[in-house]
Design a protein around this motif. Structure first.
Motif, PDB file in Angstrom:
ATOM      1  N   VAL A 251      89.070  98.521 -54.962  1.00  0.00           N
ATOM      2  CA  VAL A 251      87.958  98.473 -55.926  1.00  0.00           C
ATOM      3  C   VAL A 251      88.503  98.488 -57.364  1.00  0.00           C
ATOM      4  N   MET A 252      87.986  97.596 -58.202  1.00  0.00           N
ATOM      5  CA  MET A 252      88.336  97.630 -59.630  1.00  0.00           C
ATOM      6  C   MET A 252      87.209  98.364 -60.349  1.00  0.00           C
ATOM      7  N   ASN A 253      87.515  99.514 -60.919  1.00  0.00           N
ATOM      8  CA  ASN A 253      86.483 100.304 -61.587  1.00  0.00           C
ATOM      9  C   ASN A 253      86.300  99.832 -63.023  1.00  0.00           C
ATOM     10  N   ILE A 254      85.084  99.464 -63.366  1.00  0.00           N
ATOM     11  CA  ILE A 254      84.855  98.933 -64.712  1.00  0.00           C
ATOM     12  C   ILE A 254      84.256 100.014 -65.624  1.00  0.00           C
ATOM     13  N   GLY A 255      83.461 100.905 -65.049  1.00  0.00           N
ATOM     14  CA  GLY A 255      82.967 102.070 -65.809  1.00  0.00           C
ATOM     15  C   GLY A 255      81.663 101.829 -66.545  1.00  0.00           C
TER      16      GLY A 255
ATOM     17  N   LEU B 136      70.598 109.775 -61.737  1.00  0.00           N
ATOM     18  CA  LEU B 136      71.228 108.622 -61.084  1.00  0.00           C
ATOM     19  C   LEU B 136      72.502 108.300 -61.853  1.00  0.00           C
ATOM     20  N   THR B 137      73.627 108.428 -61.177  1.00  0.00           N
ATOM     21  CA  THR B 137      74.870 108.129 -61.893  1.00  0.00           C
ATOM     22  C   THR B 137      75.098 106.618 -61.852  1.00  0.00           C
ATOM     23  N   VAL B 138      75.455 106.074 -62.989  1.00  0.00           N
ATOM     24  CA  VAL B 138      75.637 104.627 -63.094  1.00  0.00           C
ATOM     25  C   VAL B 138      77.114 104.295 -62.879  1.00  0.00           C
ATOM     26  N   GLU B 139      77.355 103.300 -62.043  1.00  0.00           N
ATOM     27  CA  GLU B 139      78.723 102.856 -61.799  1.00  0.00           C
ATOM     28  C   GLU B 139      78.774 101.348 -61.945  1.00  0.00           C
ATOM     29  N   VAL B 140      79.864 100.858 -62.466  1.00  0.00           N
ATOM     30  CA  VAL B 140      80.073  99.411 -62.494  1.00  0.00           C
ATOM     31  C   VAL B 140      81.462  99.159 -61.919  1.00  0.00           C
ATOM     32  N   ASP B 141      81.524  98.405 -60.848  1.00  0.00           N
ATOM     33  CA  ASP B 141      82.838  98.093 -60.256  1.00  0.00           C
ATOM     34  C   ASP B 141      82.769  96.775 -59.488  1.00  0.00           C
ATOM     35  N   ARG B 142      83.919  96.343 -59.019  1.00  0.00           N
ATOM     36  CA  ARG B 142      83.957  95.079 -58.263  1.00  0.00           C
ATOM     37  C   ARG B 142      85.161  95.117 -57.326  1.00  0.00           C
ATOM     38  N   LEU B 143      84.969  94.566 -56.137  1.00  0.00           N
ATOM     39  CA  LEU B 143      86.092  94.495 -55.201  1.00  0.00           C
ATOM     40  C   LEU B 143      87.029  93.373 -55.610  1.00  0.00           C
TER      41      LEU B 143
END
Ligand SMILES: Cc1cc2nc3c(=O)[nH]c(=O)nc-3n(C[C@H](O)[C@H](O)[C@H](O)COP(=O)(O)OP(=O)(O)OC[C@H]3O[C@@H](n4cnc5c(N)ncnc54)[C@H](O)[C@@H]3O)c2cc1C
Length: 406
Positions: free
Chosen positions: A184-188, A276-283
């Motif tokens: 997973v690439m964590n974008i934040g 609700l915790t917000v996450e932004v990521d991509r495989l």
């Protein structure tokens, strides 16, 4: 003597983990093509509060292509043709959907559980579609380097679903992607969201969307007889907010939307407010032999622009178009699985880049601001020139590389 717990085994062509927008749409479309499909949903119904509510013009276009638009729009919903923000007391129109080249030139607001119920009702009419509620996938089953199924926990006991293809559509906390070890690439994201309901009264402004003042931001979704409110806070600041007490939060809400005065008392305890915790990521890679991830399981979306549902649905359509005809004949080659990522990665990356840009350039400065706020220059530009408002409407309403039912 102990009786060994022998799991029930089910065999299918495609096992979809997760009955959200991505999973339900894919299940429906594959069954429609004659592919046997099992959708697993861990909850007993779709009736949860923390789901986005927006059905975008491109998703409505898919309903039109499926011949379901009239039935869909017969369900209770609200329609919005423009998007406005109130920044520092000034109302600015930022998007105008009325020029879109789609059948519906508006965003429909419909509680997501109604959208999912609608898909489930139509899909169930197809004998190839099998939906199992209260069925939580806990692990993948791999044999000879290939995913061949999932282990599932149900109230009746253990279940093994064996399939030619497993699709992880189990959202941003995907168990399946975690168990399968995909990178997973964590974008934040700089913010979290507090999710709450407030009563709606006759005479309230209609279709109010966003309100921004120094240090805080409120998005209000018209759900007919109540407002579904999303209050944005800086990431990790919930405990500090709680320490200030509920009256302080109520005052902040009234500061943003004065007409809420006298109603914020409905928020009686912190139990009425969900974090609700917000996450932004991509495989990095969306698939491996026997397994494909789509929707938030492949790319968790920020709530900015409210486009996550649309992207999840678009992934489902692309998957159905690319893999549906192949799945009828059995297992799918890893190279063919990779075609879904090839098709959907660019629109996903472009959308996330825009979300991050807005998070960094607009939301973070506004959340940090202590003094009076005013709209950034690009927001003013959109508000001033009606022609420019078509651009955000297109990005939000249709998105990059829209899919169509084949
Ligand atoms: C605060 C917030 C507000 C948002 N608002 C909007 C909005 O207004 N509009 C918009 O378009 N997007 C919005 N989004 C984004 C949107 O919610 C997601 O992008 C979208 O729901 C993704 O759909 P999905 O089907 O991939 O995953 P999900 O909607 O997360 O669905 C996954 C499903 O899988 C089920 N599941 C999970 N694990 C398992 C398991 N192990 N076994 C079986 N089932 C499982 C879950 O119960 C769920 O039903 C918002 C996001 C956040 C965080």
């Amino acid at each position: 003597m102990d009786v060994p717990n022998v799991p029930e085994t089910v065999q299918t062509r495609c096992c979809i983990v997760g009955g959200g927008p991505a999973g339900m749409m894919l299940g429906f479309l594959l069954a429609r093509q004659g592919v046997d499909v099992v959708v697993l949903e861990k909850h007993s119904d779709f009736l949860r509060d923390f789901r986005g509510d927006t059905i975008h013009p491109s998703t409505l276009e898919l309903m039109h292509e499926l011949g379901l638009l009239d039935a869909f729009l017969a369900r209770p919903h609200q329609e919005t043709r423009t998007v406005s923000l109130v920044i520092g007391g000034e109302t600015l129109m930022l998007g105008d959907f009325t020029h879109l080249p789609t059948t519906c030139k508006f965003i429909a607001f419909m509680p997501q559980w109604d959208f999912l119920d609608f898909l489930a009702d139509h899909a169930r009419a197809n004998p190839h579609f099998h939906l199992r509620m209260q069925a939580e996938a806990t692990d993948v089953i791999a044999e000879a380097g290939r995913v061949v199924g999932v282990r599932v926990s149900t109230p009746q006991g253990l279940l093994e679903v064996r399939a030619d293809l497993v699709v992880a559509a189990d959202g941003r906390r995907s168990t399946i992607r975690e168990r399968s070890g995909l990178e997973v690439m964590n974008i934040g994201a700089p913010m979290d969201v507090l999710w709450m309901r407030l009563p709606k009264l006759p005479g309230d402004p209609s279709q109010l969307l966003g309100r921004i003042e120094a240090g805080h931001m409120l998005v209000m979704i018209d759900r007919g007889d109540y407002w579904q409110c999303a209050y944005l806070i800086a990431k990790g600041s919930f405990e500090a907010l709680k320490a200030q007490g509920l009256p302080a939060l109520r005052a902040k809400l009234v500061d943003l939307a004065p007409f809420l005065s006298g109603r914020v008392e409905e928020l009686r305890t912190w139990e009425d407010i969900k974090l609700l915790t917000v996450e932004v990521d991509r495989l990095k890679t969306w698939s491996k032999p026997g397994l494909l991830c789509i929707g938030d399981a492949a790319h968790a979306m920020s709530p900015v622009g409210g486009v996550g549902i649309n992207l999840a649905v678009q992934d489902a359509v692309a998957t159905s178009n690319i893999l549906g005809p192949l799945l009828k004949d059995g297992p799918v080659d890893p190279k063919q699985l990779a075609l879904v990522q090839q098709r959907r990665e660019w629109p996903t990356e472009m959308t996330q880049r825009l979300q991050v840009l807005l998070q960094n350039r607009m939301i973070t400065p506004l959340l940090k601001s202590k003094g009076p706020v005013s709209a950034p220059w690009f927001v003013r530009l959109l508000a001033r020139w009606p022609y420019f408002r078509r651009l955000p409407a297109r990005v939000i309403g249709i998105g990059f590389r829209p899919e169509h039912i084949r």
